[in-house]
Design a protein around this motif. Structure first.
Motif, short mmCIF file in Angstrom:
data_model
loop_
_atom_site.label_atom_id
_atom_site.label_comp_id
_atom_site.label_asym_id
_atom_site.label_seq_id
_atom_site.Cartn_x
_atom_site.Cartn_y
_atom_site.Cartn_z
N ARG A 287 46.57 62.86 56.17
CA ARG A 287 46.56 62.49 54.75
C ARG A 287 47.98 62.29 54.23
O ARG A 287 48.26 61.35 53.48
CB ARG A 287 45.83 63.56 53.93
CG ARG A 287 44.34 63.61 54.17
CD ARG A 287 43.69 64.76 53.42
NE ARG A 287 42.24 64.79 53.61
CZ ARG A 287 41.64 65.32 54.66
NH1 ARG A 287 42.37 65.89 55.62
NH2 ARG A 287 40.33 65.30 54.78
N ASP A 288 48.86 63.20 54.60
CA ASP A 288 50.26 63.06 54.18
C ASP A 288 50.90 61.84 54.84
O ASP A 288 51.62 61.07 54.19
CB ASP A 288 51.05 64.32 54.56
CG ASP A 288 50.54 65.55 53.83
OD1 ASP A 288 50.52 65.53 52.59
OD2 ASP A 288 50.15 66.52 54.50
N THR B 206 49.49 58.67 53.14
CA THR B 206 49.93 58.50 51.75
C THR B 206 51.39 58.09 51.67
O THR B 206 51.74 57.15 50.94
CB THR B 206 49.71 59.81 50.96
OG1 THR B 206 48.34 60.20 51.07
CG2 THR B 206 50.07 59.61 49.50
N GLN C 2 56.37 65.94 54.52
CA GLN C 2 55.11 66.02 55.25
C GLN C 2 55.02 67.30 56.08
O GLN C 2 53.96 67.94 56.14
CB GLN C 2 54.96 64.81 56.18
CG GLN C 2 54.83 63.47 55.46
CD GLN C 2 54.56 62.34 56.42
OE1 GLN C 2 53.66 62.42 57.26
NE2 GLN C 2 55.32 61.27 56.32
N PHE D 130 49.88 66.29 50.13
CA PHE D 130 48.60 65.60 49.95
C PHE D 130 47.49 66.17 50.83
O PHE D 130 46.44 65.56 50.97
CB PHE D 130 48.77 64.10 50.23
CG PHE D 130 49.77 63.44 49.32
CD1 PHE D 130 49.44 63.13 48.02
CD2 PHE D 130 51.06 63.16 49.77
CE1 PHE D 130 50.35 62.54 47.17
CE2 PHE D 130 51.99 62.57 48.93
CZ PHE D 130 51.64 62.26 47.62
#
Length: 272
Positions: free
Chosen positions: A109-110, A113, A239, A245
């Motif tokens: 997800r990181d 994004t 990250q 995220f």
């Protein structure tokens, strides 16, 4: 007059075709990179493999670095049909692989994004560069561009040293002071690279003082891909250490140990 106008119109069409090739190849390189990085994140056996094989990724980066250097400075190679394309694919793929060791340590997800954010920044600045008037020709004032880059690098290096040597372990309410220094460092470098993105875009789009050769779209795409990489590399600090995220319940088992150790050293923040 009519002949000159026709020649100009023909030149514009050829230049637009060149730009489409360059940006199209850039999109292919980005898609190729994203697919492989997401695959590394999602497939645990492969993730674990590259967590242990970081030295191989360093080797691929060094190899890509020298091949890219060779490709830039040996002009004849860039115009050998077939060979030039294979070299470009090799450079891009080696750079993609060189990031596997970092990708294996972050959450998808990181990764996704920040990838989208960096791509948006890249294409926004590419678009803005095409809107700049002739008096804002970055290719004409290269000296000013490099002087600005020098001062950006000067500030960035000082902040980076300050971050590692002085403020690494000082606590803060939201982010550690070290993270704030790294943010300043990242902004310095990213703004410098985005300025060069605009410069490269103007040499691609044409109608400027300096322009890329009309058959050099492979080099143009690889240069822009490396511009993206520099900006994207810097996001791995966030990250890896903060996972902004990815909520705790969505972390992969492979990163649980890392999360437990980093959470005691750094305040955790995310958007959830």
């Amino acid at each position: 007059m009519r002949a000159s106008y026709r020649n100009y119109q023909l030149y514009k069409k050829v230049r637009q075709k060149f730009a489409i090739y360059a940006y199209g190849l850039l999109a292919i390189w980005l898609l190729l990179a994203l697919i492989q990085w997401i695959f590394i994140c999602l497939v645990d056996p492969v993730r674990e493999l590259f967590e242990e094989a970081s030295i191989a990724c360093v080797f691929t980066f060094i190899l890509a670095f020298f091949i890219f250097y060779f490709f830039v400075y040996v002009e004849k190679v860039r115009f050998i049909n077939g060979i030039n394309f294979l070299i470009c694919i090799l450079i891009v793929e080696l750079q993609i692989i060189s990031l596997f060791a970092l990708v294996a340590r972050v959450q998808w997800r990181d990764l996704l994004t920040f990838f989208v954010i960096c791509v948006l920044l890249l294409f926004i600045f590419l678009y803005v560069s095409s809107l700049l008037p002739q008096r804002a020709d970055l290719t004409l004032d290269v000296a000013v561009l490099f002087i600005s880059a020098f001062f950006s690098l000067l500030g960035a290096i000082y902040i980076l040293m300050y971050r590692f040597l002085i403020t690494e372990n000082k606590p803060s309410r939201f982010l550690s002071h070290g993270a704030l220094e790294f943010l300043a460092f990242e902004l310095y470098i990213s703004l410098m690279i985005l300025t060069f993105v605009m410069y490269h875009a103007q040499t691609i789009n044409g109608n400027r003082f300096a322009e890329m050769q009309l058959n050099d779209f492979l080099l143009a795409s690889v240069i822009l891909f490396h511009d993206f990489l520099i900006i994207y590399w810097l996001t791995f600090y966030w990250q890896y250490k903060y996972k902004p995220f990815t909520s705790d319940e969505h972390q992969s088992p492979a990163s649980d140990d890392e999360a437990s150790t980093t959470s005691t050293e750094n305040p955790r923040w995310n958007v959830f």
